[in-house]
Design an enzyme around this catalytic site. Structure first.
Site, mmCIF file in Angstrom:
data_model
loop_
_atom_site.group_PDB
_atom_site.id
_atom_site.type_symbol
_atom_site.label_atom_id
_atom_site.label_comp_id
_atom_site.label_asym_id
_atom_site.label_seq_id
_atom_site.Cartn_x
_atom_site.Cartn_y
_atom_site.Cartn_z
ATOM 1 N N LYS A 154 69.075 11.732 14.438
ATOM 2 C CA LYS A 154 69.909 12.951 14.422
ATOM 3 C C LYS A 154 70.970 12.936 15.521
ATOM 4 O O LYS A 154 71.647 13.931 15.754
ATOM 5 C CB LYS A 154 69.020 14.195 14.555
ATOM 6 C CG LYS A 154 67.994 14.317 13.426
ATOM 7 C CD LYS A 154 67.319 15.660 13.369
ATOM 8 C CE LYS A 154 66.214 15.650 12.313
ATOM 9 N NZ LYS A 154 66.043 16.947 11.659
ATOM 10 N N ASN A 188 58.450 29.528 6.987
ATOM 11 C CA ASN A 188 57.390 28.861 7.756
ATOM 12 C C ASN A 188 56.860 29.830 8.821
ATOM 13 O O ASN A 188 57.306 30.973 8.902
ATOM 14 C CB ASN A 188 57.926 27.571 8.389
ATOM 15 C CG ASN A 188 59.121 27.853 9.263
ATOM 16 O OD1 ASN A 188 59.024 28.556 10.258
ATOM 17 N ND2 ASN A 188 60.275 27.333 8.875
HETATM 18 N N1 CTP Z 1 66.323 20.616 11.697
HETATM 19 C C1 CTP Z 1 67.587 20.838 11.192
HETATM 20 N N2 CTP Z 1 67.782 20.965 9.849
HETATM 21 C C2 CTP Z 1 66.741 20.856 9.005
HETATM 22 C C3 CTP Z 1 65.444 20.605 9.499
HETATM 23 C C4 CTP Z 1 65.273 20.494 10.863
HETATM 24 O O1 CTP Z 1 68.547 20.921 11.964
HETATM 25 N N3 CTP Z 1 66.947 21.006 7.705
HETATM 26 C C5 CTP Z 1 66.165 20.482 13.155
HETATM 27 C C6 CTP Z 1 65.098 21.408 13.751
HETATM 28 O O2 CTP Z 1 65.645 22.649 14.142
HETATM 29 C C7 CTP Z 1 64.620 20.625 14.951
HETATM 30 C C8 CTP Z 1 64.822 19.174 14.532
HETATM 31 O O3 CTP Z 1 65.729 19.196 13.430
HETATM 32 O O4 CTP Z 1 65.393 20.885 16.103
HETATM 33 C C9 CTP Z 1 63.554 18.469 14.092
HETATM 34 O O5 CTP Z 1 62.895 19.282 13.137
HETATM 35 P P1 CTP Z 1 61.543 18.814 12.422
HETATM 36 O O6 CTP Z 1 61.130 19.878 11.463
HETATM 37 O O7 CTP Z 1 60.564 18.365 13.447
HETATM 38 O O8 CTP Z 1 62.022 17.531 11.678
HETATM 39 P P2 CTP Z 1 62.591 17.319 10.255
HETATM 40 O O9 CTP Z 1 63.902 16.615 10.404
HETATM 41 O O10 CTP Z 1 62.579 18.568 9.447
HETATM 42 O O11 CTP Z 1 61.547 16.265 9.668
HETATM 43 P P3 CTP Z 1 60.029 16.529 9.175
HETATM 44 O O12 CTP Z 1 59.861 18.004 8.944
HETATM 45 O O13 CTP Z 1 59.956 15.740 7.935
HETATM 46 O O14 CTP Z 1 59.162 16.007 10.285
#
Ligand code: CTP
Length: 395
Positions: free
Chosen positions: A340, A209
């Site tokens: 979470k 990303n």
């Molecule tokens: N995160 C994580 N593991 C993943 C994806 C995200 O620990 N596989 C963590 C990120 O580092 C961040 C938080 O979760 O601190 C939220 O990440 P975000 O990308 O906003 O949310 P997602 O859970 O990935 O949901 P989505 O992308 O569907 O909004």
């Protein structure tokens, strides 16, 4: 950053002396009051007027013309200093200080000073490796003087080896680390993740990303400057490794998860600023990726949610995540906070000007179970301190 701080620079006779003009200039730009003391030998390499012009203060040189109040000056500068850096530090001055000799303005002021003293030796490799010089350095360290290890490289004398003074940017980091911030996180272990994880499709291609890693690096750096024991777990980020912390490089979400799990038990806070690649090829391990001449067909599956896994290990640790949203910022972030099991989430709206991946600013809203604080646009460094302020209250 250094407003109200007095920095005394001691410059010895070495070709590296010219680099200290740059250091003095950077310190002045950070609003420090900079005073320079040169040895007589140093004036062969750089003119005192250079330092006077840059610092707006008289540059003290040890001469016999007695045109300054020697006895007053060495005590007043010694008292005024918040930090004293000798750079380049010659073998001669290191030896004099280690032996308690104070026979000129620089060594007299050093002896009178109670400020933290940092030496940046610069000399020919043979001199640096000389056992007497090494013994002097060892002795200085044992008396809590800081001695910065010289770099290796092509030296002015055409030798290749150890003895090069580190760049002024590095010397500045030492000064900032020593005096810029109160050490209010001393004794705390803080784990920060940063950067963009990568999921391999094949040995050449990968899924990732746009994260630059700047926000996570800013947090790690700020925490280290505030005295925390910081471990930075870094995925892809094209940034310089900060000093004064431990950095562990990882590639995939699985690597990052394993690394965080190993470090988590002993930490006081985890700040998950990494942008984890949400998807990985499902069948990569089984080599089931179908390639035809025109297309590549890959089945994707979700990567493990690192935070959700870590939450199951949580004891007294404070866990802060980030969320990137394009709509319903607070509502969606609150859901992630609960789902979470986080203590705080720093939410930002990717569509907002001044927020996001590549820029040096951010606009975030700090959300906890019972509070929502919207912060104005600020530098990522300022955001880092705001996040750390909130964490400090809870660890
Ligand atoms: N995160 C994580 N593991 C993943 C994806 C995200 O620990 N596989 C963590 C990120 O580092 C961040 C938080 O979760 O601190 C939220 O990440 P975000 O990308 O906003 O949310 P997602 O859970 O990935 O949901 P989505 O992308 O569907 O909004």
């Amino acid at each position: 950053m250094l407003k109200g701080k007095t920095v005394v620079l001691g410059v010895c006779g070495s070709i590296a002396a010219y680099k200290i003009a740059n250091l003095a200039s950077m310190l002045v730009k950070l609003n420090a009051d900079v005073h320079v003391i040169m040895t007589q030998n140093a004036t062969n390499f750089i003119n005192p007027i250079t330092f006077e012009t840059l610092t707006n203060n008289k540059c003290i040189v040890d001469t016999f013309d007695r045109n300054f109040e020697f006895s007053v000056m060495h005590v007043s500068l010694a008292k005024a200093a918040d930090v004293f850096m000798v750079a380049p530090a010659s073998a001669n001055v290191l030896g004099k200080v280690a032996s308690g000799i104070a026979d000129d303005m620089l060594t007299t002021t050093l002896m009178a000073s109670r400020a933290p003293i940092i030496f940046a030796p610069a000399m020919n490799t043979g001199m640096y490796e000389n056992k007497i010089v090494q013994d002097n350095i060892h002795k200085l360290k044992s008396f809590s003087y800081e001695v910065i290890e010289p770099d290796s490289g092509f030296l002015a004398c055409k030798d290749i080896g150890k003895g090069k003074m580190p760049d002024p940017e590095i010397l500045l980091e030492y000064i900032i680390q020593t005096i810029a911030y109160e050490k209010d996180l001393k004794g705390k272990k803080i784990l920060v993740s940063a950067g963009a994880t990568k999921e391999a499709i094949d040995p050449v291609r990968y899924i990732t990303n746009h994260s630059s890693g700047k926000m996570g690096y800013a947090i790690a750096c700020a925490a280290a400057r505030r005295g925390a024991n910081v471990t930075l777990i870094s995925a892809k980020a094209n940034l310089k490794t900060p000093l004064f912390l431990k950095k562990i490089d990882v590639v995939s979400a699985a690597d990052m998860k394993e690394c965080i799990q190993n470090e988590f038990d002993s930490c006081d806070a985890l700040i998950m600023a990494a942008a984890v690649a949400d998807y990985k090829p499902k069948d990569v391990a089984d080599h089931k990726i179908k390639k035809s001449e025109d297309d590549l067909s890959i089945k994707l599956c979700r990567t493990d949610d690192i935070l959700a896994t870590i939450a199951t290990q949580k004891k007294s640790q404070f866990v802060c995540g980030f969320s990137m949203e394009t709509e319903n910022l607070v509502e969606n972030s609150k859901k992630k906070l609960v789902k979470k099991n986080l203590d705080m989430i720093a939410a930002n709206n990717l569509n907002q000007e001044g927020a996001g991946f590549e820029v040096d600013t951010n606009v975030i809203t700090l959300i906890t179970k019972d509070d929502i604080t919207r912060l104005p646009i600020m530098s990522k460094e300022e955001v880092a301190h705001k996040i750390l302020d909130r964490i400090k209250e809870n660890i």
